[in-house]
Design a protein around this motif. Structure first.
Motif, PDB file in Angstrom:
ATOM      1  N   GLU A 272      37.932  29.517  44.097  1.00 36.07           N
ATOM      2  CA  GLU A 272      36.659  29.483  44.812  1.00 36.07           C
ATOM      3  C   GLU A 272      35.488  29.310  43.849  1.00 36.07           C
ATOM      4  O   GLU A 272      34.517  28.613  44.154  1.00 36.07           O
ATOM      5  CB  GLU A 272      36.485  30.760  45.634  1.00 36.07           C
ATOM      6  CG  GLU A 272      37.527  30.962  46.721  1.00 36.07           C
ATOM      7  CD  GLU A 272      37.537  29.836  47.737  1.00 36.07           C
ATOM      8  OE1 GLU A 272      36.456  29.505  48.259  1.00 36.07           O
ATOM      9  OE2 GLU A 272      38.624  29.277  48.000  1.00 36.07           O
ATOM     10  N   ARG A 273      35.561  29.932  42.677  1.00 41.60           N
ATOM     11  CA  ARG A 273      34.484  29.797  41.682  1.00 41.60           C
ATOM     12  C   ARG A 273      34.370  28.358  41.202  1.00 41.60           C
ATOM     13  O   ARG A 273      33.260  27.841  41.030  1.00 41.60           O
ATOM     14  CB  ARG A 273      34.743  30.713  40.493  1.00 41.60           C
ATOM     15  CG  ARG A 273      34.555  32.188  40.784  1.00 41.60           C
ATOM     16  CD  ARG A 273      35.102  33.042  39.653  1.00 41.60           C
ATOM     17  NE  ARG A 273      34.359  32.862  38.404  1.00 41.60           N
ATOM     18  CZ  ARG A 273      34.805  33.258  37.216  1.00 41.60           C
ATOM     19  NH1 ARG A 273      36.013  33.831  37.114  1.00 41.60           N
ATOM     20  NH2 ARG A 273      34.076  33.070  36.139  1.00 41.60           N
ATOM     21  N   LYS A 274      35.504  27.725  40.983  1.00 43.96           N
ATOM     22  CA  LYS A 274      35.487  26.342  40.498  1.00 43.96           C
ATOM     23  C   LYS A 274      34.979  25.376  41.565  1.00 43.96           C
ATOM     24  O   LYS A 274      34.254  24.431  41.269  1.00 43.96           O
ATOM     25  CB  LYS A 274      36.891  25.937  40.048  1.00 43.96           C
ATOM     26  CG  LYS A 274      37.368  26.663  38.798  1.00 43.96           C
ATOM     27  CD  LYS A 274      38.821  26.318  38.494  1.00 43.96           C
ATOM     28  CE  LYS A 274      39.328  27.080  37.273  1.00 43.96           C
ATOM     29  NZ  LYS A 274      40.773  26.806  37.009  1.00 43.96           N
ATOM     30  N   ALA A 275      35.352  25.628  42.799  1.00 43.75           N
ATOM     31  CA  ALA A 275      34.990  24.706  43.880  1.00 43.75           C
ATOM     32  C   ALA A 275      33.571  24.941  44.397  1.00 43.75           C
ATOM     33  O   ALA A 275      32.905  24.007  44.841  1.00 43.75           O
ATOM     34  CB  ALA A 275      35.995  24.831  45.023  1.00 43.75           C
ATOM     35  N   HIS A 276      33.102  26.188  44.349  1.00 39.64           N
ATOM     36  CA  HIS A 276      31.792  26.524  44.933  1.00 39.64           C
ATOM     37  C   HIS A 276      31.058  27.476  43.988  1.00 39.64           C
ATOM     38  O   HIS A 276      30.715  28.609  44.362  1.00 39.64           O
ATOM     39  CB  HIS A 276      31.977  27.165  46.308  1.00 39.64           C
ATOM     40  CG  HIS A 276      32.866  26.394  47.233  1.00 39.64           C
ATOM     41  ND1 HIS A 276      32.439  25.289  47.928  1.00 39.64           N
ATOM     42  CD2 HIS A 276      34.192  26.570  47.546  1.00 39.64           C
ATOM     43  CE1 HIS A 276      33.450  24.815  48.649  1.00 39.64           C
ATOM     44  NE2 HIS A 276      34.517  25.565  48.431  1.00 39.64           N
ATOM     45  N   SER A 277      30.803  27.016  42.791  1.00 38.27           N
ATOM     46  CA  SER A 277      30.310  27.883  41.716  1.00 38.27           C
ATOM     47  C   SER A 277      29.045  28.637  42.087  1.00 38.27           C
ATOM     48  O   SER A 277      29.005  29.873  42.031  1.00 38.27           O
ATOM     49  CB  SER A 277      30.064  27.054  40.457  1.00 38.27           C
ATOM     50  OG  SER A 277      29.541  27.864  39.429  1.00 38.27           O
ATOM     51  N   ILE A 315      36.506  30.469  32.656  1.00 35.75           N
ATOM     52  CA  ILE A 315      35.521  29.697  33.419  1.00 35.75           C
ATOM     53  C   ILE A 315      34.134  30.007  32.864  1.00 35.75           C
ATOM     54  O   ILE A 315      33.729  31.171  32.787  1.00 35.75           O
ATOM     55  CB  ILE A 315      35.585  30.045  34.918  1.00 35.75           C
ATOM     56  CG1 ILE A 315      36.989  29.759  35.471  1.00 35.75           C
ATOM     57  CG2 ILE A 315      34.533  29.260  35.704  1.00 35.75           C
ATOM     58  CD1 ILE A 315      37.185  30.224  36.908  1.00 35.75           C
ATOM     59  N   ASP A 316      33.421  28.988  32.472  1.00 35.60           N
ATOM     60  CA  ASP A 316      32.110  29.162  31.846  1.00 35.60           C
ATOM     61  C   ASP A 316      31.027  29.215  32.921  1.00 35.60           C
ATOM     62  O   ASP A 316      30.490  28.190  33.330  1.00 35.60           O
ATOM     63  CB  ASP A 316      31.846  28.011  30.871  1.00 35.60           C
ATOM     64  CG  ASP A 316      30.539  28.215  30.091  1.00 35.60           C
ATOM     65  OD1 ASP A 316      30.013  29.354  30.108  1.00 35.60           O
ATOM     66  OD2 ASP A 316      30.049  27.239  29.477  1.00 35.60           O
ATOM     67  N   ASP A 317      30.741  30.405  33.394  1.00 34.67           N
ATOM     68  CA  ASP A 317      29.686  30.574  34.391  1.00 34.67           C
ATOM     69  C   ASP A 317      29.040  31.945  34.221  1.00 34.67           C
ATOM     70  O   ASP A 317      29.395  32.707  33.317  1.00 34.67           O
ATOM     71  CB  ASP A 317      30.231  30.378  35.817  1.00 34.67           C
ATOM     72  CG  ASP A 317      31.270  31.437  36.205  1.00 34.67           C
ATOM     73  OD1 ASP A 317      31.522  32.363  35.405  1.00 34.67           O
ATOM     74  OD2 ASP A 317      31.824  31.335  37.319  1.00 34.67           O
ATOM     75  N   ASP A 318      28.088  32.260  35.087  1.00 38.24           N
ATOM     76  CA  ASP A 318      27.365  33.520  34.971  1.00 38.24           C
ATOM     77  C   ASP A 318      28.248  34.730  35.256  1.00 38.24           C
ATOM     78  O   ASP A 318      27.968  35.829  34.771  1.00 38.24           O
ATOM     79  CB  ASP A 318      26.157  33.530  35.914  1.00 38.24           C
ATOM     80  CG  ASP A 318      24.974  32.768  35.337  1.00 38.24           C
ATOM     81  OD1 ASP A 318      25.009  32.435  34.137  1.00 38.24           O
ATOM     82  OD2 ASP A 318      24.001  32.510  36.089  1.00 38.24           O
ATOM     83  N   LEU A 319      29.288  34.556  36.068  1.00 37.96           N
ATOM     84  CA  LEU A 319      30.172  35.688  36.345  1.00 37.96           C
ATOM     85  C   LEU A 319      30.940  36.097  35.090  1.00 37.96           C
ATOM     86  O   LEU A 319      31.104  37.289  34.811  1.00 37.96           O
ATOM     87  CB  LEU A 319      31.146  35.354  37.484  1.00 37.96           C
ATOM     88  CG  LEU A 319      30.521  35.210  38.867  1.00 37.96           C
ATOM     89  CD1 LEU A 319      31.602  34.983  39.919  1.00 37.96           C
ATOM     90  CD2 LEU A 319      29.688  36.439  39.231  1.00 37.96           C
ATOM     91  N   THR A 320      31.392  35.107  34.337  1.00 36.59           N
ATOM     92  CA  THR A 320      32.051  35.423  33.060  1.00 36.59           C
ATOM     93  C   THR A 320      31.077  36.123  32.120  1.00 36.59           C
ATOM     94  O   THR A 320      31.411  37.137  31.501  1.00 36.59           O
ATOM     95  CB  THR A 320      32.594  34.144  32.412  1.00 36.59           C
ATOM     96  OG1 THR A 320      33.693  33.648  33.196  1.00 36.59           O
ATOM     97  CG2 THR A 320      33.084  34.408  30.994  1.00 36.59           C
ATOM     98  N   ALA A 321      29.861  35.595  32.038  1.00 36.77           N
ATOM     99  CA  ALA A 321      28.856  36.210  31.159  1.00 36.77           C
ATOM    100  C   ALA A 321      28.546  37.636  31.618  1.00 36.77           C
ATOM    101  O   ALA A 321      28.429  38.550  30.785  1.00 36.77           O
ATOM    102  CB  ALA A 321      27.581  35.369  31.161  1.00 36.77           C
TER     103      ALA A 321
END
Length: 466
Positions: A272-277, A315-321
């Motif tokens: 879901e994160r990859k498809a609808h970041s 996955i490089d996004d704000d959730l990972t950060a």
């Protein structure tokens, strides 16, 4: 709706058989006196109530099936007034204090009671429940429900329960809240689980509220929750649906999936994160704030670490950060300089009022709150040493007035505890507390000199009149 399992069916059947074999029932059928029905009620309703409490404790998704099983003449209408009361309180209610969806469970139970041979004994116990159910339902639904009742005197009784003040939102609110107060100590909550894609929109908000209720109540057994949540999350038909995100977060934070279940849930969230970041990031951050700001729900270090287990860090996004940062805070400590540098670095990457930053602020505030609650009134030197160092650091990192006001609230609350105990104004404790408080609160801009003077002012006691 989940079907009632065979164990509970067998238990209810045994109670029904006992009712039918009861000499009290035989006497009631012969003499038709109210006192005999009251005796029957006193003998068997506690058994039905105990069974109802047990299934609500261990198998909450089967509760409506359990209640429908009681719509059987073998039970002689026993316990149905209580069930009717539960049925009007459970459904989701909108801002206008109407049911968000048609309350068919209420309608089914009421229709059965209306046709029961013991209606005259039951009617005295259902008036308020009927009034609430009618107030929160549409006029069309209520009219249709009453019109289907074949007996004129029963229809007239039901019509008399339509309250005049139910015509306004405020009136409906009062009717509902007044009735709800009678059940404050009861565990009756339930929400239907979405078992098909077309039920996701109509059921999920109510389900989320129900799940949060379950995890916030001490002593409830929630072993029945992971299975349906796992099925919901991994249902391929629900791919791409925003409704699955919040149930997944509750599952991860509070129900601790392990092994293959954890990996499966993690994979779903990653998909879901990859498809609808953007949308998923927003959902997660908003829901985290809801959990942190709700005083009825526990969400702290353990729950945030649990939730981090669901986050694929590749996955490089704000959730990972975000979860990399909260892992660091929880594992290394919010007072460590390296942690504070990491917080400052991430905070500067975000907009000042972003939900990312607000979540980090709430995480830090929770630590200060916990620290204050852990101290006794003789530990004020520890408080001054700790906050004297940490407050300025975090006030600088966040540069957020609301955060500063929350620190002020914590400081006032703890200091009020101190001066309630250390009341001798000539004593060393009081003088030290006042001196340090005045100096630091002025620096932090928590209070002006005038406000501080008023804060430490002893209220005059009124003289008793002669």
């Amino acid at each position: 709706m989940y079907e009632l399992n065979d164990t509970y069916k067998a238990h209810l059947d045994s109670i029904a058989e006992a009712i039918q074999a009861s000499p009290t029932l035989a006497q009631y059928l012969e003499e038709e006196e109210d006192e005999h029905y009251e005796a029957l009620k006193a003998e068997f309703e506690p058994q039905l109530e105990a069974a109802h409490e047990q299934i609500n404790h261990y198998s909450p998704f089967e509760i409506e099936s359990f209640e429908r099983y009681l719509l059987d003449d073998r039970f002689e209408g026993l316990f149905l007034p209580r069930v009717l009361g539960y049925s009007v309180l459970r459904p989701q209610i909108n801002a206008q204090f109407f049911y968000s969806r048609q309350n068919d469970h209420f309608g089914e139970i009421l229709s059965y009671i209306a046709g029961n041979v013991n209606f005259d004994q039951l009617r005295s116990r259902i008036g308020q429940a009927v009034q609430v159910g009618f107030a929160l339902s549409s006029d069309i639904y209520v009219t249709g429900l009453i019109d289907e009742i074949p007996t004129k005197r029963v229809r007239q009784f039901l019509l008399s329960q339509k309250a005049d003040n139910a015509r306004t939102t405020e009136g409906r609110k009062q009717i509902f809240l007044r009735y709800q107060r009678q059940f404050r100590s009861r565990n009756y909550q339930y929400a239907p689980f979405p078992l098909a894609e077309n039920e996701l929109i109509s059921h999920t908000d109510h389900l989320v509220n129900f799940l949060l209720y379950r995890i916030s109540q001490e002593g409830l057994n929630n072993d029945a929750l992971p299975g349906p949540l796992y099925d919901m999350a991994t249902n391929e038909d629900y791919t791409g649906r925003k409704e699955i995100v919040e149930p997944i977060l509750i599952y991860g934070a509070y129900l601790s999936p392990e092994g293959e279940a954890l990996e499966a849930i993690k994979n779903v969230l990653s998909r879901e994160r990859k498809a609808h970041s953007d949308r998923v990031e927003q959902q997660v951050m908003t829901f985290l704030l809801r959990l942190k700001n709700d005083p009825t729900i526990t969400f702290g270090q353990l729950e945030e670490l649990n939730l981090g287990e669901l986050i694929d860090r590749t996955i490089d996004d704000d959730l990972t950060a975000y979860f990399n940062l909260t892992d660091k805070i929880h594992n290394e400590g919010y007072t460590e300089p390296e942690v504070q540098e990491a917080i400052q670095e991430e905070v500067l990457k975000q907009q000042g009022l972003s939900e990312f930053n607000e979540n980090i602020r709430q995480t830090i505030l929770a630590y200060f709150d916990t620290y204050a609650a852990s101290l006794g009134t003789d530990d004020y030197n520890d408080w001054f040493a700790h906050t004297g160092k940490q407050f300025p650091i975090y006030m600088k990192i966040f540069a957020n007035e609301q955060f500063n006001q929350e620190l002020r609230r914590l400081a006032i609350r703890y200091t009020k505890r101190l001066i309630k105990v250390h009341t001798n104004k000539r004593g060393k404790d009081y003088r030290d507390i006042k001196k340090t408080t005045v100096a630091t609160w002025t620096d932090y801009d928590f209070m002006t000199d005038k406000q501080l003077k008023e804060f430490f002012k002893t209220p005059r006691k009124r003289k008793k009149s002669a």
